[in-house]
Write a protein that holds these residues in place. Structure first.
Motif, PDB file in Angstrom:
ATOM      1  N   ILE A 140       0.634  -1.307   0.053  1.00 25.34           N
ATOM      2  CA  ILE A 140      -0.123   0.112   0.126  1.00 25.34           C
ATOM      3  C   ILE A 140       0.926   1.299  -0.210  1.00 25.34           C
ATOM      4  N   ASN A 141       2.023   1.342   0.549  1.00 25.20           N
ATOM      5  CA  ASN A 141       2.941   2.526   0.918  1.00 25.20           C
ATOM      6  C   ASN A 141       3.552   2.658  -0.555  1.00 25.20           C
ATOM      7  N   ASN A 142       3.708   1.658  -1.216  1.00 27.97           N
ATOM      8  CA  ASN A 142       4.704   1.745  -2.423  1.00 27.97           C
ATOM      9  C   ASN A 142       3.639   2.035  -3.451  1.00 27.97           C
ATOM     10  N   ALA A 143       2.133   1.795  -3.311  1.00 21.25           N
ATOM     11  CA  ALA A 143       1.102   2.159  -4.454  1.00 21.25           C
ATOM     12  C   ALA A 143       0.667   3.682  -4.325  1.00 21.25           C
ATOM     13  N   VAL A 144       0.798   3.956  -2.866  1.00 21.95           N
ATOM     14  CA  VAL A 144       0.008   5.471  -2.928  1.00 21.95           C
ATOM     15  C   VAL A 144       1.472   6.491  -3.453  1.00 21.95           C
ATOM     16  N   SER A 145       2.500   6.036  -2.815  1.00 27.27           N
ATOM     17  CA  SER A 145       3.873   6.827  -3.378  1.00 27.27           C
ATOM     18  C   SER A 145       3.926   7.080  -5.046  1.00 27.27           C
ATOM     19  N   ASN A 146       3.539   5.664  -5.428  1.00 22.73           N
ATOM     20  CA  ASN A 146       3.595   5.552  -6.929  1.00 22.73           C
ATOM     21  C   ASN A 146       2.793   6.608  -7.531  1.00 22.73           C
ATOM     22  N   ILE A 147       1.607   6.578  -7.113  1.00 21.55           N
ATOM     23  CA  ILE A 147       0.504   7.558  -7.473  1.00 21.55           C
ATOM     24  C   ILE A 147       1.103   9.113  -7.427  1.00 21.55           C
ATOM     25  N   ILE A 148       1.632   9.475  -6.235  1.00 17.80           N
ATOM     26  CA  ILE A 148       2.338  10.715  -6.261  1.00 17.80           C
ATOM     27  C   ILE A 148       3.312  10.989  -7.425  1.00 17.80           C
ATOM     28  N   ILE A 161       7.580  19.873  -3.613  1.00 18.93           N
ATOM     29  CA  ILE A 161       7.397  18.355  -3.857  1.00 18.93           C
ATOM     30  C   ILE A 161       7.573  17.571  -2.402  1.00 18.93           C
ATOM     31  N   GLY A 162       8.336  18.108  -1.724  1.00 25.09           N
ATOM     32  CA  GLY A 162       8.537  17.520  -0.383  1.00 25.09           C
ATOM     33  C   GLY A 162       7.172  17.432   0.277  1.00 25.09           C
ATOM     34  N   ASP A 163       6.367  18.639   0.310  1.00 24.16           N
ATOM     35  CA  ASP A 163       5.137  18.403   0.862  1.00 24.16           C
ATOM     36  C   ASP A 163       4.012  17.427   0.264  1.00 24.16           C
ATOM     37  N   LEU A 164       4.087  17.464  -0.952  1.00 20.82           N
ATOM     38  CA  LEU A 164       3.348  16.721  -1.834  1.00 20.82           C
ATOM     39  C   LEU A 164       3.433  15.138  -1.302  1.00 20.82           C
ATOM     40  N   PHE A 165       4.716  14.838  -1.246  1.00 22.28           N
ATOM     41  CA  PHE A 165       5.131  13.400  -0.863  1.00 22.28           C
ATOM     42  C   PHE A 165       4.527  13.100   0.616  1.00 22.28           C
ATOM     43  N   VAL A 166       5.104  13.839   1.593  1.00 21.01           N
ATOM     44  CA  VAL A 166       4.739  13.587   2.940  1.00 21.01           C
ATOM     45  C   VAL A 166       3.385  13.784   3.196  1.00 21.01           C
ATOM     46  N   ALA A 167       2.727  14.722   2.894  1.00 21.69           N
ATOM     47  CA  ALA A 167       1.319  14.858   3.071  1.00 21.69           C
ATOM     48  C   ALA A 167       0.288  14.214   2.327  1.00 21.69           C
ATOM     49  N   GLY A 168       0.658  13.739   0.908  1.00 24.75           N
ATOM     50  CA  GLY A 168      -0.054  13.008  -0.128  1.00 24.75           C
ATOM     51  C   GLY A 168      -0.092  11.792   0.209  1.00 24.75           C
ATOM     52  N   MET A 172      -4.798  21.097   0.800  1.00 23.37           N
ATOM     53  CA  MET A 172      -4.903  21.325  -0.514  1.00 23.37           C
ATOM     54  C   MET A 172      -5.259  20.315  -1.680  1.00 23.37           C
ATOM     55  N   GLY A 173      -4.708  18.992  -0.861  1.00 21.98           N
ATOM     56  CA  GLY A 173      -4.947  17.867  -1.686  1.00 21.98           C
ATOM     57  C   GLY A 173      -6.200  16.865  -1.260  1.00 21.98           C
ATOM     58  N   GLU A 174      -7.308  17.668  -0.730  1.00 21.94           N
ATOM     59  CA  GLU A 174      -8.407  17.027  -0.146  1.00 21.94           C
ATOM     60  C   GLU A 174      -9.187  16.281  -1.388  1.00 21.94           C
ATOM     61  N   GLN A 175      -9.426  17.105  -2.546  1.00 25.26           N
ATOM     62  CA  GLN A 175     -10.078  16.227  -3.707  1.00 25.26           C
ATOM     63  C   GLN A 175      -9.499  15.043  -4.202  1.00 25.26           C
ATOM     64  N   MET A 176      -7.959  15.417  -4.284  1.00 21.36           N
ATOM     65  CA  MET A 176      -7.070  14.412  -5.037  1.00 21.36           C
ATOM     66  C   MET A 176      -7.397  12.914  -4.087  1.00 21.36           C
ATOM     67  N   ALA A 177      -7.275  13.369  -2.686  1.00 22.08           N
ATOM     68  CA  ALA A 177      -7.297  12.126  -1.862  1.00 22.08           C
ATOM     69  C   ALA A 177      -8.288  11.573  -1.852  1.00 22.08           C
ATOM     70  N   LYS A 178      -9.653  12.225  -1.634  1.00 19.27           N
ATOM     71  CA  LYS A 178     -11.028  11.602  -1.870  1.00 19.27           C
ATOM     72  C   LYS A 178     -11.139  10.467  -2.971  1.00 19.27           C
ATOM     73  N   MET A 179     -10.648  11.030  -4.210  1.00 17.88           N
ATOM     74  CA  MET A 179     -10.602  10.312  -5.440  1.00 17.88           C
ATOM     75  C   MET A 179      -9.673   8.882  -5.169  1.00 17.88           C
ATOM     76  N   GLY A 182       2.466   9.721  15.526  1.00 18.68           N
ATOM     77  CA  GLY A 182       3.757  10.077  14.957  1.00 18.68           C
ATOM     78  C   GLY A 182       3.176  11.346  14.192  1.00 18.68           C
ATOM     79  N   LEU A 183       3.934  11.485  13.040  1.00 16.65           N
ATOM     80  CA  LEU A 183       3.192  12.675  12.025  1.00 16.65           C
ATOM     81  C   LEU A 183       2.020  12.447  11.863  1.00 16.65           C
ATOM     82  N   THR A 184       1.740  11.131  11.732  1.00 14.99           N
ATOM     83  CA  THR A 184       0.284  10.885  11.357  1.00 14.99           C
ATOM     84  C   THR A 184      -0.107   9.538  12.301  1.00 14.99           C
ATOM     85  N   LEU A 185      -1.459   9.272  12.534  1.00 17.48           N
ATOM     86  CA  LEU A 185      -1.804   8.266  13.290  1.00 17.48           C
ATOM     87  C   LEU A 185      -2.036   6.880  12.452  1.00 17.48           C
TER      88      LEU A 185
END
Length: 505
Positions: A185-193, A307-314, A452-459, A490-493
């Motif tokens: 799952i981590n690989n897949a989501v990172s690959n989408i970014i 780019i760093g923000d997009l990866f960490v937050a997204g 700012m990535g709310e709509q993309m995350a929902k999709m 951590g940075l996230t739950l």
């Protein structure tokens, strides 16, 4: 011996003077600043840390979001504490958070200076940047570009569907056996970014891809769960040439080198008339802004932090939500079965789910929303800061105070949610089975700093969740203990490590 005794006496006198100075400043500040919200006792030098360290009577340490929720119950929805000499104002409950971040957004939209975060981000990018003109310009551009990728001619949906074929292939290798889904799952989501930022996906065993992910994971661990966090209390520790303090600097250097090399490659190969990805769009904007204004905030250096923000937050938030979703489905098979039935009725088996199906799949959507409410993967949001002294709900919040919006408490607010600790997707459905919105549902935050990535995350969440549930039924290993649903702060739950058994449908 006599000299040692004199030195000891001097030390005691010095400590007493420091304590007296701290207490004098503390009470003078309280008097001069008006009525500071109530909170636990404040001790010289260390502030409220002793009160927060342990839960009374149990000896067990509570994670921060639960500590601050308990603090709200003891001292009120607006309460305060001190970390050293830094004042933190904690906002608990829906109405308080809404009034602060939405109705008083201009005052509470800034970010505090956190030494460790500043080392990593230089207060640039979107997430941790100060509120102001530069932040507004950068965010406006990013939002426009993300919409272009999500819903414009460079539609992100086919890239997500393509990535999910690889995910399904990896899950199929473990059908009938217990395995951990974290890595896939981590690989897949990172690959989408990656598809959005770099214009391409990577094989999961690609050396460049693995290097990038390992650097991001290492940086996040250092920033959220290591002795390096002591830099936030004693900034001079960043200069120590050993251990995690040295590793912070080395990691920042390696991430910088890696991403700036990718930006350089894009600069050499881009066609301004046919931008391929987010980096190309940004570089095109840099060139356009330089032609108009030499003092523009757009630069290749700033792009690095975006780019760093997009990866960490997204990536981290979405991947953890998907992992929670898999765990909840395995833990609540009756809910999983209802999702299966809806997917079969609307999508069938011959094609992958599409974002267009979402409108006709209310129970699936409600289930995703309930998982987001129950888990709240960013439970304390990103810290805010009062940009000026403000009177707020009978209290005075001084300029420069760090403000914590406890989203966990909002999602468990009994005045807004019936039986808030119960997992019940139907709470998001009306009598006709249609999605009903609750304004206390805010997994992406609220106000000017909303993700700012709310709509993309929902999709992403809908497509990943529905595609996995179209193909698999998830079960807990037979004889295993009940899953731990408390999460790791951590940075996230994130969920605690778990294994599930995928079964082909």
């Amino acid at each position: 011996m006599e000299a040692a005794g004199e030195a000891g006496d001097c030390l005691v006198v010095t400590l007493i003077m420091l304590a007296a100075l701290f207490l004098t400043r503390y009470f003078m500040n309280r008097k001069s600043r008006g009525r500071i919200p109530a909170g636990p006792p404040c001790w010289p030098l260390i502030g409220s840390l002793p009160t927060l360290a342990w839960r009374p009577g149990s000896g067990a340490q509570l994670p921060p979001h639960l500590q601050l929720t308990a603090l709200g119950k003891a001292y009120g929805d607006i309460c305060s504490l001190y970390l050293g000499s830094r004042l933190l104002v904690v906002l608990n409950g829906f109405q308080t958070v809404k009034d602060a971040l939405q109705h008083n957004a201009e005052v509470f939209s800034d970010r505090p200076t956190i030494p460790l975060i500043t080392i990593i981000t230089q207060r640039k990018g979107i997430v941790f940047a100060p509120y102001g003109l530069v932040w507004k310009q950068q965010r406006r551009f990013c939002l426009s570009t993300l919409r272009h990728f999500g819903f414009g001619k460079l539609d992100l949906e086919p890239k997500i569907i393509e990535e999910l074929q690889f995910v399904k292939s990896e899950f199929s290798k473990s059908v009938g056996t217990a395995f951990s889904p974290f890595h896939v799952i981590n690989n897949a989501v990172s690959n989408i970014i990656c598809s959005m930022c770099f214009g391409k996906r990577f094989d999961y065993d690609d050396e460049e891809f693995r290097t990038m992910l390992s650097l991001i994971v290492r940086g996040m661990k250092l920033a959220s769960n290591s002795p390096a966090m002591l830099i936030n209390v004693i900034p001079l520790l960043q200069y120590l040439p050993f251990g995690p303090f040295k590793e912070i600097g080395q990691t920042v250097k390696e991430v910088t080198t890696f991403l700036k090399n990718i930006i350089s490659q894009h600069r050499k190969t881009m066609d301004p008339e046919n931008p391929r990805d987010f980096i190309d769009f940004y570089l095109k904007e840099v060139d356009h802004e330089i032609q108009r204004n030499q003092n523009t905030s757009f630069s290749e250096d700033y792009l690095f932090y975006i780019i760093g923000d997009l990866f960490v937050a997204g990536s981290d938030t979405t991947s953890n939500t998907v992992l929670w979703a898999i765990l909840f489905m395995a833990a609540y098979p009756e809910i999983q079965e209802k999702v299966h039935r809806e997917i079969s009725a609307i999508v069938g088996e011959s094609r992958p789910p599409s974002i267009k199906d979402k409108l006709h799949m209310p129970f699936t959507g409600a289930t995703i929303m309930e998982i987001q409410r129950m888990t709240t993967v960013v439970p304390l949001a990103i810290p805010h800061m009062a940009s000026e002294t403000v009177d707020f709900k009978d209290y005075t919040i001084p300029k420069g105070s760090t403000v914590i919006a406890n989203l966990w408490s909002v999602h468990r607010d009994p005045s807004m949610w019936e039986q808030p600790d119960e997992f019940n997707p139907s709470r998001f459905l009306d009598a006709n089975g249609n999605i009903v919105k609750n304004e206390a549902f805010m997994p992406f935050g609220i106000g000017k700093r909303i993700c700012m990535g709310e709509q993309m995350a929902k999709m992403e969440l809908f497509l990943i969740f529905s595609t996995l549930l179209q193909s698999f039924c998830f079960k807990l290993p037979e004889g295993s203990d009940a899953p731990n649903m408390t999460g790791r702060f951590g940075l996230t739950l994130s969920p605690h490590p778990f294994k599930i058994i995928p079964v082909k449908r």
